[in-house]
Design a protein around this motif. Structure first.
Motif: not given
Length: 213
Positions: A136-137, A140, A152, A156
């Motif tokens: 996920e990092d 993102r 963004l 989310f």
């Protein structure tokens, strides 16, 4: 004027009033009577508008104290939508497709901008060589570096309520594909980066039994 349009106008006028009076989260908003007088509409109409806003978590009523502007970070709009629309596999599939649209658009935007030249890509590559790298990092970071804040936020919300295919750490068999994505981004080769990203995410969505190329 038809009722839906009138309702939307009232909500818009209430929003303008809140902005003009600089009412902040936690502050008390004008009473039902005051709103009816200022907006020149019946109290029953104001009451319905307030009920709708409270249902969405945009305002909150405290018994004996009045109505207050809620913290927008705590509103329940998405939870309400999830309750009604995220009920079947086809809808969940649509959510993931929509996530992919935002993710690939982010890659396209990065490759078309100076963001592709930032040192962050080398940093991500070094982290990828380490023992722990959260999927996920990585995604993102793509969404943030695209520079599209609205996209963004939408991403989310979709991730939170439509399932997160990027849960967990990157496995050794995934790393080559991620390295290829990073290299393509640095070379501003959007087509290759998007192709490899879709290949990576599709395997994650298919689950544990899927095979890496």
């Amino acid at each position: 004027m038809n009722q839906p349009k009138r309702y939307l106008n009232i909500v818009s006028e209430m929003r303008d009033m809140i902005r003009e009076q600089d009412i902040r989260p936690g502050d008390r908003i004008p009473s039902e009577r005051e709103l009816a007088e200022k907006l020149a509409v019946g109290r029953s109409t104001i009451r319905e508008a307030l009920r709708s806003l409270e249902l969405l978590g945009l305002i909150e009523t405290r018994r004996g104290e009045g109505t207050f502007l809620a913290d927008p970070r705590k509103h329940r709009l998405v939870e309400l939508l999830a309750t009604f629309i995220l009920q079947d596999n086809k809808t969940l599939e649509d959510v993931r497709v929509t996530m992919c649209i935002h993710e690939t658009a982010a890659i396209q935007a990065i490759c078309a901008s100076d963001a592709a030249k930032l040192p962050v890509w080398e940093s991500l590559r070094e982290r990828l060589e380490g023992h722990e790298f959260i999927r996920e990092d990585f995604v993102r970071e793509l969404m943030v570096l695209s520079g599209n804040r609205l996209s963004l936020k939408i991403w989310f919300l979709l991730k939170q309520y439509g399932g997160n295919p990027y849960d967990g750490e990157v496995k050794p068999e995934e790393k080559n594909l991620l390295k290829n994505i990073l290299q393509a981004i640095e070379q501003q080769d959007a087509e290759t980066a998007i192709r490899d990203f879709k290949a990576w995410s599709s395997v994650l969505i298919k689950g544990e039994n899927a095979q890496w190329q």
